[in-house]
Write a protein that holds these residues in place. Sequence first.
Motif, PDB file in Angstrom:
ATOM      1  N   VAL A  64       0.859  -1.186   0.000  1.00  0.00           N
ATOM      2  CA  VAL A  64       0.000   0.000   0.000  1.00  0.00           C
ATOM      3  C   VAL A  64       0.897   1.238   0.000  1.00  0.00           C
ATOM      4  O   VAL A  64       1.998   1.216   0.572  1.00  0.00           O
ATOM      5  CB  VAL A  64      -0.960   0.039   1.212  1.00  0.00           C
ATOM      6  CG1 VAL A  64      -1.930  -1.124   1.175  1.00  0.00           C
ATOM      7  CG2 VAL A  64      -0.190   0.039   2.523  1.00  0.00           C
ATOM      8  N   PRO A  65       0.473   2.324  -0.631  1.00  0.00           N
ATOM      9  CA  PRO A  65       1.268   3.555  -0.616  1.00  0.00           C
ATOM     10  C   PRO A  65       1.429   4.085   0.800  1.00  0.00           C
ATOM     11  O   PRO A  65       0.556   3.904   1.659  1.00  0.00           O
ATOM     12  CB  PRO A  65       0.440   4.520  -1.481  1.00  0.00           C
ATOM     13  CG  PRO A  65      -0.497   3.672  -2.261  1.00  0.00           C
ATOM     14  CD  PRO A  65      -0.766   2.460  -1.424  1.00  0.00           C
ATOM     15  N   ALA A  66       2.555   4.749   1.045  1.00  0.00           N
ATOM     16  CA  ALA A  66       2.826   5.291   2.377  1.00  0.00           C
ATOM     17  C   ALA A  66       1.724   6.238   2.833  1.00  0.00           C
ATOM     18  O   ALA A  66       1.401   6.299   4.030  1.00  0.00           O
ATOM     19  CB  ALA A  66       4.174   6.000   2.379  1.00  0.00           C
ATOM     20  N   ARG A  67       1.118   6.967   1.888  1.00  0.00           N
ATOM     21  CA  ARG A  67       0.075   7.922   2.267  1.00  0.00           C
ATOM     22  C   ARG A  67      -1.159   7.235   2.856  1.00  0.00           C
ATOM     23  O   ARG A  67      -1.969   7.874   3.539  1.00  0.00           O
ATOM     24  CB  ARG A  67      -0.336   8.749   1.043  1.00  0.00           C
ATOM     25  CG  ARG A  67      -0.990   7.938  -0.063  1.00  0.00           C
ATOM     26  CD  ARG A  67      -1.427   8.804  -1.240  1.00  0.00           C
ATOM     27  NE  ARG A  67      -2.047   8.016  -2.292  1.00  0.00           N
ATOM     28  CZ  ARG A  67      -1.390   7.422  -3.277  1.00  0.00           C
ATOM     29  NH1 ARG A  67      -0.075   7.546  -3.350  1.00  0.00           N
ATOM     30  NH2 ARG A  67      -2.034   6.710  -4.200  1.00  0.00           N
ATOM     31  N   LEU A  95      -1.065   4.654   5.001  1.00  0.00           N
ATOM     32  CA  LEU A  95      -0.759   3.940   6.233  1.00  0.00           C
ATOM     33  C   LEU A  95      -1.461   4.538   7.449  1.00  0.00           C
ATOM     34  O   LEU A  95      -1.636   3.846   8.460  1.00  0.00           O
ATOM     35  CB  LEU A  95       0.752   3.928   6.479  1.00  0.00           C
ATOM     36  CG  LEU A  95       1.585   3.088   5.507  1.00  0.00           C
ATOM     37  CD1 LEU A  95       3.062   3.252   5.815  1.00  0.00           C
ATOM     38  CD2 LEU A  95       1.180   1.623   5.569  1.00  0.00           C
ATOM     39  N   LEU A  96      -1.834   5.812   7.374  1.00  0.00           N
ATOM     40  CA  LEU A  96      -2.442   6.462   8.546  1.00  0.00           C
ATOM     41  C   LEU A  96      -3.948   6.278   8.607  1.00  0.00           C
ATOM     42  O   LEU A  96      -4.575   6.655   9.596  1.00  0.00           O
ATOM     43  CB  LEU A  96      -2.089   7.956   8.544  1.00  0.00           C
ATOM     44  CG  LEU A  96      -0.595   8.262   8.641  1.00  0.00           C
ATOM     45  CD1 LEU A  96      -0.352   9.764   8.659  1.00  0.00           C
ATOM     46  CD2 LEU A  96       0.018   7.606   9.873  1.00  0.00           C
ATOM     47  N   GLY A  97      -4.530   5.714   7.568  1.00  0.00           N
ATOM     48  CA  GLY A  97      -5.962   5.441   7.569  1.00  0.00           C
ATOM     49  C   GLY A  97      -6.224   3.957   7.717  1.00  0.00           C
ATOM     50  O   GLY A  97      -5.296   3.159   7.880  1.00  0.00           O
ATOM     51  N   LEU A 157       3.141   3.358  15.648  1.00  0.00           N
ATOM     52  CA  LEU A 157       2.584   4.624  15.172  1.00  0.00           C
ATOM     53  C   LEU A 157       2.500   4.670  13.647  1.00  0.00           C
ATOM     54  O   LEU A 157       1.533   5.154  13.082  1.00  0.00           O
ATOM     55  CB  LEU A 157       3.439   5.789  15.686  1.00  0.00           C
ATOM     56  CG  LEU A 157       3.329   6.099  17.177  1.00  0.00           C
ATOM     57  CD1 LEU A 157       4.334   7.168  17.572  1.00  0.00           C
ATOM     58  CD2 LEU A 157       1.910   6.538  17.538  1.00  0.00           C
ATOM     59  N   VAL A 158       3.537   4.161  12.980  1.00  0.00           N
ATOM     60  CA  VAL A 158       3.602   4.269  11.522  1.00  0.00           C
ATOM     61  C   VAL A 158       2.906   3.099  10.835  1.00  0.00           C
ATOM     62  O   VAL A 158       2.143   3.287   9.879  1.00  0.00           O
ATOM     63  CB  VAL A 158       5.062   4.360  11.052  1.00  0.00           C
ATOM     64  CG1 VAL A 158       5.146   4.394   9.525  1.00  0.00           C
ATOM     65  CG2 VAL A 158       5.734   5.584  11.656  1.00  0.00           C
ATOM     66  N   PHE A 159       3.151   1.899  11.307  1.00  0.00           N
ATOM     67  CA  PHE A 159       2.711   0.708  10.579  1.00  0.00           C
ATOM     68  C   PHE A 159       1.588  -0.063  11.261  1.00  0.00           C
ATOM     69  O   PHE A 159       1.172  -1.107  10.760  1.00  0.00           O
ATOM     70  CB  PHE A 159       3.897  -0.248  10.387  1.00  0.00           C
ATOM     71  CG  PHE A 159       5.029   0.346   9.606  1.00  0.00           C
ATOM     72  CD1 PHE A 159       4.909   0.617   8.255  1.00  0.00           C
ATOM     73  CD2 PHE A 159       6.235   0.640  10.237  1.00  0.00           C
ATOM     74  CE1 PHE A 159       5.954   1.158   7.537  1.00  0.00           C
ATOM     75  CE2 PHE A 159       7.293   1.178   9.525  1.00  0.00           C
ATOM     76  CZ  PHE A 159       7.146   1.447   8.174  1.00  0.00           C
ATOM     77  N   GLY A 160       1.099   0.430  12.394  1.00  0.00           N
ATOM     78  CA  GLY A 160       0.161  -0.341  13.199  1.00  0.00           C
ATOM     79  C   GLY A 160      -1.061  -0.816  12.438  1.00  0.00           C
ATOM     80  O   GLY A 160      -1.437  -1.993  12.500  1.00  0.00           O
ATOM     81  N   ARG A 161      -1.730   0.090  11.696  1.00  0.00           N
ATOM     82  CA  ARG A 161      -2.957  -0.288  10.997  1.00  0.00           C
ATOM     83  C   ARG A 161      -2.672  -1.316   9.897  1.00  0.00           C
ATOM     84  O   ARG A 161      -3.417  -2.272   9.719  1.00  0.00           O
ATOM     85  CB  ARG A 161      -3.629   0.950  10.415  1.00  0.00           C
ATOM     86  CG  ARG A 161      -4.163   1.907  11.467  1.00  0.00           C
ATOM     87  CD  ARG A 161      -4.727   3.166  10.832  1.00  0.00           C
ATOM     88  NE  ARG A 161      -5.296   4.081  11.810  1.00  0.00           N
ATOM     89  CZ  ARG A 161      -4.590   4.978  12.478  1.00  0.00           C
ATOM     90  NH1 ARG A 161      -3.285   5.086  12.266  1.00  0.00           N
ATOM     91  NH2 ARG A 161      -5.171   5.772  13.354  1.00  0.00           N
ATOM     92  N   ALA A 162      -1.584  -1.097   9.171  1.00  0.00           N
ATOM     93  CA  ALA A 162      -1.237  -2.040   8.110  1.00  0.00           C
ATOM     94  C   ALA A 162      -0.920  -3.420   8.682  1.00  0.00           C
ATOM     95  O   ALA A 162      -1.343  -4.452   8.127  1.00  0.00           O
ATOM     96  CB  ALA A 162      -0.050  -1.518   7.312  1.00  0.00           C
ATOM     97  N   TYR A 163      -0.209  -3.456   9.808  1.00  0.00           N
ATOM     98  CA  TYR A 163       0.185  -4.750  10.353  1.00  0.00           C
ATOM     99  C   TYR A 163      -0.956  -5.441  11.086  1.00  0.00           C
ATOM    100  O   TYR A 163      -0.971  -6.671  11.167  1.00  0.00           O
ATOM    101  CB  TYR A 163       1.446  -4.615  11.215  1.00  0.00           C
ATOM    102  CG  TYR A 163       2.684  -4.754  10.356  1.00  0.00           C
ATOM    103  CD1 TYR A 163       3.424  -5.920  10.351  1.00  0.00           C
ATOM    104  CD2 TYR A 163       3.070  -3.723   9.500  1.00  0.00           C
ATOM    105  CE1 TYR A 163       4.541  -6.066   9.531  1.00  0.00           C
ATOM    106  CE2 TYR A 163       4.182  -3.861   8.679  1.00  0.00           C
ATOM    107  CZ  TYR A 163       4.899  -5.027   8.699  1.00  0.00           C
ATOM    108  OH  TYR A 163       5.991  -5.183   7.883  1.00  0.00           O
ATOM    109  N   ASP A 164      -1.916  -4.694  11.579  1.00  0.00           N
ATOM    110  CA  ASP A 164      -3.135  -5.339  12.077  1.00  0.00           C
ATOM    111  C   ASP A 164      -3.813  -6.097  10.939  1.00  0.00           C
ATOM    112  O   ASP A 164      -4.324  -7.214  11.118  1.00  0.00           O
ATOM    113  CB  ASP A 164      -4.099  -4.295  12.654  1.00  0.00           C
ATOM    114  CG  ASP A 164      -3.636  -3.750  13.996  1.00  0.00           C
ATOM    115  OD1 ASP A 164      -2.730  -4.346  14.615  1.00  0.00           O
ATOM    116  OD2 ASP A 164      -4.183  -2.711  14.427  1.00  0.00           O
TER     117      ASP A 164
END
Length: 216
Positions: free
Chosen positions: A74-77, A79-81, A130-137
Motif C-alpha cells: 500500500v502507498p505510504a500515504r 498507512l495512517l488510515g 505509530l507508523v505501521f500499526g494499521r497495516a500490520y493489524d
Amino acid sequence: MPHLLVIGASQGIGLETAKAALAAGHRVRAFARSAATIALSDPNLERFPGDALSSADVTAALQGVDAVVQALGVPARDLLGPVRLFSDATNVLVPAMEKAGVRRLVAVTGFGAGDSRAAIGPLQRLPFRLVFGRAYDDKDAQEIRIRQSGLDWTLVRPGVLTGGAATGRYQVLDRPSSWKNGLISRADVARFIVGEIAGNAHVGRPVVLISHALPL
C-alpha cells in the motif's frame, strides 16, 4: 519449471520476484492493475491486468499456474488510515486457489506480523506501532486466513526493505527464538521466494529474512 502467478508484480518485491523468476527460467504471469506498464521483456512473461480484490480477475489469473506469490503493498500515504487490502485480497485469493486446485502459496507480509510482533525490540516498538500499526493489524488478519487454509503456504516476513541488487548474503530465520529486525534488499527477498518455490523448504512455516540486524 513451475508457472508462477505473481500478485502485485508491478513494483517492489513483486516486480523483483518476477525478474528473479524469469532469470531462473520460470514462466511468470505478472498480475497487477498496472500490469501493462511493467517494463520487462521476456518471452516467458505474461502481463495480466487485474484487481486483487476481484474474484473474477483472480480466478481467471489462476488458470494453468502451479504456484502463487502474493506480494501486495500500500502507498505510504495510506498507512495512517484504515487498511484492509491485505486481508480483503487474501479472502479473495485463498478460496479461489482452493477451488482451482492450486495449492502452493508464498505470501509476503513483514517482520512484526503475526507472532513475530513479540520480537520487535523496545526501541522500535513505539515508532513501528505509530507508523505501521494499521497495516500490520491487517497483515495479522491476512496471515490468520492463510494459516486456516488448506494450502501449502509459506509466510515471508522481510525486515526493513532496501533497494539495490541481490547479494545472496541474507539470513533465513525460521525459529521464533531467532527472529529479529534488520535490513534486506527487495531483490534478496525475491531470490529467497524463487528458491522457496523450487525447494519447498518452509511449507507451513513463517520465516523472517534479514541481511543486517538493527539495534534492539
